[in-house]
Each structure stands twice: as C-alpha cells, then as structure tokens.
Design a protein around this motif. Sequence first.
Motif, short mmCIF file in Angstrom:
data_model
loop_
_atom_site.label_atom_id
_atom_site.label_comp_id
_atom_site.label_asym_id
_atom_site.label_seq_id
_atom_site.Cartn_x
_atom_site.Cartn_y
_atom_site.Cartn_z
N ASN A 60 0.83 -1.20 0.00
CA ASN A 60 0.00 0.00 0.00
C ASN A 60 0.87 1.25 0.00
O ASN A 60 1.74 1.41 0.86
N ALA A 61 0.63 2.16 -0.93
CA ALA A 61 1.40 3.39 -1.06
C ALA A 61 0.65 4.54 -0.40
O ALA A 61 -0.53 4.79 -0.72
N LEU A 62 1.33 5.24 0.52
CA LEU A 62 0.69 6.29 1.31
C LEU A 62 1.67 7.42 1.60
O LEU A 62 2.89 7.22 1.54
N PRO A 63 1.16 8.62 1.94
CA PRO A 63 2.05 9.75 2.19
C PRO A 63 2.91 9.55 3.45
O PRO A 63 2.40 9.17 4.49
N GLN A 64 4.19 9.86 3.32
CA GLN A 64 5.06 9.85 4.49
C GLN A 64 4.66 10.98 5.43
O GLN A 64 4.19 12.03 5.00
N ALA A 65 4.85 10.76 6.72
CA ALA A 65 4.42 11.67 7.79
C ALA A 65 2.90 11.70 7.93
O ALA A 65 2.35 12.58 8.58
N GLY A 66 2.23 10.74 7.33
CA GLY A 66 0.78 10.59 7.44
C GLY A 66 0.43 9.12 7.43
O GLY A 66 0.96 8.35 8.21
N GLY A 67 -0.46 8.74 6.53
CA GLY A 67 -0.85 7.35 6.43
C GLY A 67 -2.27 7.21 5.95
O GLY A 67 -2.82 8.10 5.29
N ALA A 68 -2.89 6.09 6.30
CA ALA A 68 -4.29 5.83 5.95
C ALA A 68 -5.12 5.89 7.22
O ALA A 68 -4.85 5.15 8.17
N ASN A 69 -6.12 6.77 7.24
CA ASN A 69 -6.98 6.80 8.41
C ASN A 69 -7.97 5.64 8.42
O ASN A 69 -8.34 5.14 9.49
N THR A 70 -8.38 5.17 7.25
CA THR A 70 -9.29 4.03 7.19
C THR A 70 -9.21 3.39 5.80
O THR A 70 -8.72 4.02 4.85
N LEU A 71 -9.67 2.16 5.70
CA LEU A 71 -9.79 1.44 4.43
C LEU A 71 -11.16 0.78 4.39
O LEU A 71 -11.49 -0.04 5.25
N VAL A 72 -11.95 1.15 3.42
CA VAL A 72 -13.27 0.54 3.17
C VAL A 72 -13.19 -0.12 1.80
O VAL A 72 -12.59 0.43 0.86
#
Length: 508
Positions: free
Chosen positions: A232-244
């Motif tokens: 899963n590719a996501l912003p550094q210094a952040g992330g994924a708040n949820t996955l639906v």
Amino acid sequence: MSFTATCQRIVRDPLLSPAQKSHALALAAENALPYPELPAAVAEAMAQGVLCDMFEGHAPYKPRYVLPDYQKFLSQGSAWLELAPPRDFDEALDALRILYHHVPSVTGMPVWLGRLDHLLLPFVGTLDDEALYRKLKGFWIYLDRVLPDAFMHVNIGPDDNRLCRLILRIDGELKQVAPNLSLFHDPASTPDSLLLQAVRNIAECSKPHIVNYPLHRDTFDERGFGIVSCYNALPQAGGANTLVRLSLKRVAELSTGIDDFLELWLPHHCELASRLIAARAAFLHEESGFFDSFLVQEGLLDEGRFVPMFGIYGMAEAVNILLGKEGLAGRYGHDEGANRLGHRISAALSDHVTGAPQPHAWRGRALLHAQGGLSLDRGVTPGVRIPYGEEPDPASHVLALAPHHGFYGSGISEILTLDPTIRQNPQALLQLCRGAFALGMREFSANVADSDLVRVTGYMIRKSDLARFATDGSRLQTTCLGAEASELTGIRQRAPRVVGLEASLCDY
C-alpha cells in the motif's frame, strides 16, 4: 455470541499466545461499543456484503496505517520518549527499536519501518561491511522475533548503496516472514546489478516486492511516500486513516448488465462507500484523540497527510458475471474484450473517487486501492487479479493487468507464481520486471512455486509454519490468517508458470 462468551473463547484458545490473546480481547472490547452513526442505506450495504469495513473496529481510535517521519525523529530525538538524537549506528538502531513500539496500526504493530537504508546511511561512519552486516543481521532477527507480523514493511532504494545491498543479502539468507521488503526501482538510478540481486532474492525467498519508484513518486509530493503493509502506497508523515472496500462481484450480481452496472449500481454503491469512509474517518479525527499524541506534537505525523483508502475487490468475478448477463463470450485475463471491460470499470471507479470530496483526506480525496483480499473471502478474487488457477503465461498476465495500475494510487499488486526453473534464468525475471514497469505497473511481485516462504495477498507466510499451526499455533501473528486463507480462498491453486515470453515485453 455475547461479549462475555467471545472473551471466554479467546482466553481459552490454546493456540494463541498471551500477546495474541491481548490483541484479540482489545478488538472484542472495541467491537462491543456502538458503531459510528451511518445512513440506513450504508448499513444495509454492509449487511449484504457489498461494503466491508475491513474489521478495523467499531470505534477507530488509531489510524489503519501510520508512516512516521523517521528521519526527523533521528535528527531531533524525542522529548516524550526522553531520547536524544542518536550519534552513531548502534544508537540509531536502538532509537528505531524504541520508536517502533509506539507506532500503532490496525494490526497493533507498526506496518512501516521506513526507508531503512536512507535512514541509516548518515550513521555508517567508518564501519566496514562486515561490521554493518553483523549489526543489521541482529536488527533483522530482532524485528522478526519481537514484532512478528508480516504486514510490517521496510523500503530500500532506488539508488545503489552499501546498506541496500546488505539488507538484500541478509533477507535472502534469513528467509524470515517479517519484515516484508520493497525495493524501489528507478531506471535513472537503479543499476541492473542491484535489480538482478533483488530478482535472485525473489527466486530464493519470494522477496522483495519491486516498486516502480517514478510512478509512485509522481503520485505523491516532495515529502515522499512509503510502501506499507502488503503493497500500500501512502504519504510519508501521514498514512491511511481508514480502508473501506467494495465488492465488485456483489455489485455485478445486483445489475442486469454492463450499462446497468456502470450507470446505476456502481455509482450508487461508490457513493455509499464514500459515506462509510467519511463516518469512520470523522470518528478518528474528531473524537478519538489520536491526533493529540506525541507523534503529532513532535512533528513525526501531520494530521493533514492522512488519507482514506477506497478499496475494491472481485474485479474478475464482476467482469465474468457481466459478460454472462450480456450473453458474451470471453473470460477475464484471457480475452481482450473482457480485459477492456475491466479497464473501463477501473476508470469509472477512479472518476468517482477523484470526484468525491472527503473532509478528512490528504488533498481532499480518498485514494483508490485494489484491495488484496481477506483470509475469509470465498469465491472472490482479490483486487483486479486473475483468479487462482486461471493465470496465463507471465507476459500475457502482465499485458492484461498493467492498464489498471494507473488508476490505483494507494496500491495495486499482482503476484506471479513462477516455476522453479526461474532460478536457472534470473535474467528472464529481470526482463519481465522491467517490461512490466515500462507498461505502467506500479509493483512487481512473484512467488516461486517450491519456496517455503510465499506471499498470500502481500504478506508472507511459511508453508512449514502452516503445517504445524493446527497443533502448535505460531509466534507469528499472520500465520493464522495464512492458514485461513489457505483453506478458504484458493491460494494453493495458483498456477506456476515458466517465464518464456519475456522478450515480448522488451519493446515496451
């Protein structure tokens, strides 16, 4: 089952360790709480199995995936953890060991350990390769034994460096389930000799993932991204708040044909999925208190860099069902018309996600994601993959799926299962990978059929662990998921293929 009965079952389970029981009890307690308020249509779609919240819990109090700015941590230390900035290689490893225990995720363990070679290169000093090898090997063993979760992910590359090479060497020698590993590949800076070392590792232990670095880099911004968990590719210094996730198979079953699917039922359920995302993200950001943590206060995380993942799965079944309803021949992965329909569906999904504002999202939108499946899925294929046992030759496989990849900014992956003869011809695997990236694939992953260490959806398991699990359990948190997936989802039916047509990709 009542809450008390659920807890009793957990504490009496002879196959779970105390730590595994603690995690299961915590999830049971969370799921005894009220769910965030949902529109009736959203709740109905969840009950029908069209939408799924990935079992993140009824009251999301931590993000699904967290990608701290580890470089900032190493440069400034941490007041909350009472740590000064590290001064040498040993202190840097110790600092990371400490911080990893305070990085949450949906698994209860960190899913991203950073771009480890880049993080540690400033601390190498005068250490020679043998000293670095001993220290990194001990660190690698520590990660597997203390954080035994195959969703935990290290990134390396794309440039060639001593630590990148040593990590590949150690991972190939130890053949551990954890941590998972991705090599960033950039044709401008990754030499073929490094890529060849990586594909030789794949032939021995099915790791690493190889990542199309320029494509991912251009999806994100100058602060960067990470490959976490499965792929899963996501912003550094952040992330994924949820996955639906949305079941395309179930949406196709509700439709009368292709036009009904694309014009009515897919837009309707995309809207419901967006509402579910908004409800879950709102609880995390507005009620959980997570964004008051030291990770945010010390600048290791930025609340504005968290993004929801809009997941889909069952593309293959959706296409085949819709073709059947139209009386059309062809099968997903093998027929050009079927493949083009799949590409149309991905484009329609992307149009919805990019056109649907989200109040708690980096850049104001969710990111589309080809979700890799759950261990309990029956009769449905992960993401946009070709069903197990129906895979064509590797070149045709790549040609069929590559057009999807441009739409799925937060992750899409295929797993090619290869015949063991690939070990005699690693150059063929290198050519296949380069051709796949030239066609626009974001990630390249492969299993070798006779390897003990194999991918399930993106995480790793050992076949030898599965053989003992029913009687002995496992210290590895993901073995139970792999055992369930092995029984229910058909992963053992993956068809090994000989790489013989890789030259057909070389012109791309």
